[in-house]
Design an enzyme around this catalytic site. Structure first.
Site, PDB file in Angstrom:
ATOM      1  N   SER A  25      -6.279   6.006  -3.110  1.00 29.73           N
ATOM      2  CA  SER A  25      -7.131   4.919  -2.599  1.00 29.73           C
ATOM      3  C   SER A  25      -6.501   3.561  -2.899  1.00 29.73           C
ATOM      4  O   SER A  25      -6.500   2.663  -2.051  1.00 29.73           O
ATOM      5  CB  SER A  25      -8.521   5.001  -3.234  1.00 29.73           C
ATOM      6  OG  SER A  25      -9.328   3.920  -2.818  1.00 29.73           O
ATOM      7  N   TRP A  75      -3.635   3.133  -0.583  1.00 22.45           N
ATOM      8  CA  TRP A  75      -4.121   2.874   0.770  1.00 22.45           C
ATOM      9  C   TRP A  75      -4.383   1.381   0.961  1.00 22.45           C
ATOM     10  O   TRP A  75      -4.126   0.825   2.028  1.00 22.45           O
ATOM     11  CB  TRP A  75      -5.407   3.660   1.024  1.00 22.45           C
ATOM     12  CG  TRP A  75      -6.020   3.425   2.372  1.00 22.45           C
ATOM     13  CD1 TRP A  75      -5.770   4.109   3.519  1.00 22.45           C
ATOM     14  CD2 TRP A  75      -6.985   2.411   2.731  1.00 22.45           C
ATOM     15  NE1 TRP A  75      -6.518   3.595   4.564  1.00 22.45           N
ATOM     16  CE2 TRP A  75      -7.270   2.552   4.110  1.00 22.45           C
ATOM     17  CE3 TRP A  75      -7.624   1.406   2.020  1.00 22.45           C
ATOM     18  CZ2 TRP A  75      -8.165   1.726   4.775  1.00 22.45           C
ATOM     19  CZ3 TRP A  75      -8.524   0.576   2.689  1.00 22.45           C
ATOM     20  CH2 TRP A  75      -8.791   0.753   4.047  1.00 22.45           C
ATOM     21  N   HIS A  76      -4.873   0.724  -0.101  1.00 23.98           N
ATOM     22  CA  HIS A  76      -5.201  -0.692   0.011  1.00 23.98           C
ATOM     23  C   HIS A  76      -3.974  -1.579   0.098  1.00 23.98           C
ATOM     24  O   HIS A  76      -4.034  -2.658   0.706  1.00 23.98           O
ATOM     25  CB  HIS A  76      -6.058  -1.131  -1.184  1.00 23.98           C
ATOM     26  CG  HIS A  76      -7.500  -0.760  -1.068  1.00 23.98           C
ATOM     27  ND1 HIS A  76      -7.978   0.471  -1.438  1.00 23.98           N
ATOM     28  CD2 HIS A  76      -8.569  -1.447  -0.603  1.00 23.98           C
ATOM     29  CE1 HIS A  76      -9.280   0.522  -1.222  1.00 23.98           C
ATOM     30  NE2 HIS A  76      -9.663  -0.619  -0.700  1.00 23.98           N
ATOM     31  N   GLY A  77      -2.867  -1.165  -0.490  1.00 20.88           N
ATOM     32  CA  GLY A  77      -1.695  -2.019  -0.429  1.00 20.88           C
ATOM     33  C   GLY A  77      -0.470  -1.363  -1.017  1.00 20.88           C
ATOM     34  O   GLY A  77      -0.570  -0.528  -1.920  1.00 20.88           O
ATOM     35  N   PHE A  87      -4.917  -4.836   4.933  1.00 14.37           N
ATOM     36  CA  PHE A  87      -4.806  -3.427   4.532  1.00 14.37           C
ATOM     37  C   PHE A  87      -4.746  -2.518   5.749  1.00 14.37           C
ATOM     38  O   PHE A  87      -4.539  -1.340   5.609  1.00 14.37           O
ATOM     39  CB  PHE A  87      -5.980  -3.023   3.646  1.00 14.37           C
ATOM     40  CG  PHE A  87      -6.157  -3.932   2.435  1.00 14.37           C
ATOM     41  CD1 PHE A  87      -5.061  -4.340   1.715  1.00 14.37           C
ATOM     42  CD2 PHE A  87      -7.420  -4.371   2.067  1.00 14.37           C
ATOM     43  CE1 PHE A  87      -5.217  -5.182   0.611  1.00 14.37           C
ATOM     44  CE2 PHE A  87      -7.577  -5.201   0.966  1.00 14.37           C
ATOM     45  CZ  PHE A  87      -6.478  -5.602   0.250  1.00 14.37           C
TER      46      PHE A  87
END
Length: 486
Positions: free
Chosen positions: A330, A333-335, A486
């Site tokens: 997670s 996934w954001h960066g 993102f």
């Protein structure tokens, strides 16, 4: 195209009017074709070059979905191959555009750590806006078809519109095909009540974004810019504490505002999108927090990573491992940064260790909510800072001194008081809304839609003029939505 732009203020009414008039008699397929063209135009306004990428990946998944749906149960190898092909195409595209430079920098850093200089040039790659969102939405469709939880889409126009539906294309909610795709096959009739709710949701979202979040951004950007430049003395004490607190609210208000505008826009067109936020800062545990924060992503991670890994079915140690994997993914996934991985792991530890501790100590109610908010806010130093060192600078600078300097970071004392007042009103509103929801009531229905015409229109005018009068339109700071990156 940004929701908080003049372009969108023109685009949405034109689309809605044409959708409910010119295309109202043309049948479902013509309406979907119109929405598809509008969605591609909406996305192409950002950078038309990446429109082909969106069309390619969604077309591939349409074809693979049909092929998977046409295989027999006995053809397991073929089914797995087709699923793997979709994963390779989707994750390969996402990996190249989002993580290529991250991988190069990480390998170079690893060689440096062991005393070997490795000079590899980073590539000049532009991250296509929304790629993480539409990739996960498309992947969930393919996986659900593979698991035979849904039937493959037969109408390619409906499917392409489902993937590219402009209200939620670039920042969610990440919709499941079982929920949104059938809506493109419905024969819709204009519903004034639903359209009214949608318009109200749009303006409430714009108010939250332009009046509150963008105002907080002025202070937050200044504090974290100082941290990035190593000017820790400038932010020492309470300025850094307030910078983190303001960012916690900015992040929530900014992203929930986008979701609210997306949901409202979809309602205007007769569609229902999933709720993406449910007052997370009233959570009394971290487990409950992730049931309320970015709900569509949390559920995606649960259903497609956590449960397939074994979930919580195989003992404490396996559950801990699965949670660490999910939160690390997670974060990534954001960066494409180790900062985001650290942020994810910190939040995993909160779920693994802090929740049981709060339960054992029987910390409940407001104290529990305050602890959850405080620890979440602490973790956001890694989410917001430009690099690991900058995050440590913010954390190391935190204290209770220099309160008198908080007006030196873009917001004067009047603006500071106004911002704090807005946050107080917002959290009070959410607290009341939480109580009403427990009784089965919706706060907008009670306070607005059920009222007389005079009071309703009074509310609408106050909302619109508040956006015009108090909205932040600064040309020297980025007013786009945070989750666009993102």
């Amino acid at each position: 195209m940004l929701f908080n732009s003049i372009d969108f203020a023109i685009f949405l009414p034109v689309v809605a009017i044409l959708y409910w008039t010119v295309f109202s008699k043309g049948g479902v397929k013509l309406r979907n074709a119109f929405l598809l063209v509008c969605s591609y135009f909406f996305y192409g306004m950002w950078d038309w070059r990446f429109l082909g990428l969106l069309i390619f990946s969604s077309t591939v998944d349409y074809v693979l979905g049909r092929l998977i749906g046409g295989t027999a149960d006995s053809e397991r190898t073929k089914r797995k191959f087709l699923l793997a092909l979709s994963l390779v195409v989707n994750l390969g595209i996402l990996g190249f555009f989002k993580y290529a430079n991250f991988f190069i920098d990480s390998v170079e850093g690893l060689f440096t750590f062991f005393g070997t200089e490795l000079s590899v040039s980073s590539m000049n790659i532009i991250l296509p806006v929304g790629i993480s969102f539409y990739t996960f939405q498309s992947l969930s469709y393919i996986i659900d078809v593979y698991k035979k939880e849904i039937e493959p889409a037969k109408d390619i126009v409906a499917f392409l519109t489902f993937i590219s539906f402009f209200p939620q294309l670039v920042a969610g909610p990440i919709e499941r095909a079982s929920h949104l795709l059938p809506q493109f096959n419905d024969i819709k009739k204009f519903d004034y009540g639903k359209a009214r709710e949608g318009i109200t949701e749009v303006f409430v979202g714009l108010f939250k974004k332009m009046v509150i979040a963008d105002r907080l951004a002025v202070y937050v950007d200044s504090v974290f810019q100082n941290a990035a430049e190593g000017a820790t003395a400038e932010i020492a004490g309470f300025p850094s504490v307030l910078g983190l607190i303001f960012f916690a609210f900015q992040l929530y208000i900014d992203f929930s505002a986008y979701s609210q505008i997306a949901i409202g826009t979809a309602k205007i067109l007769g569609f229902n999108l999933s709720t993406n936020f449910r007052r997370p800062y009233l959570s009394r545990s971290f487990n409950n927090f992730w049931e309320r924060w970015h709900i569509s992503l949390s559920q995606w991670m649960r259903d497609y990573i956590f449960i397939p890994l074994g979930g919580s079915r195989h003992g404490r140690s396996r559950t801990v491992r699965n949670l660490l994997v999910v939160f690390a993914v997670s974060g990534l996934w954001h960066g494409a940064s180790w900062n985001f991985v650290i942020w994810g792991i910190i939040n995993a530890l909160f779920v693994i260790a802090l929740d049981p501790l709060l339960s054992r100590l029987k910390v409940k109610g407001l104290p529990a909510s305050m602890i959850v908010f405080a620890m979440w806010t602490f973790s956001l130093a890694f989410f917001r800072a430009e690099g690991f060192d900058a995050a440590l600078s913010v954390i190391g600078s935190m204290g209770l001194g220099n309160i008198g300097r908080i007006a030196d970071f873009g917001l004067g004392w009047n603006e500071m008081v106004f911002s704090l007042l807005l946050l107080t009103v917002l959290m009070s509103f959410e607290y009341v809304a939480e109580g009403m929801e427990r009784k089965g009531n919706n706060i907008l229905n009670v306070l607005v839609f059920s009222r007389s015409c005079v009071l309703r229109w009074g509310f609408y005018f106050v909302l619109v003029f508040s956006i015009i009068l108090f909205g932040v339109y600064a040309t020297n700071n980025d007013n786009s939505f945070i989750y666009f990156q993102f």
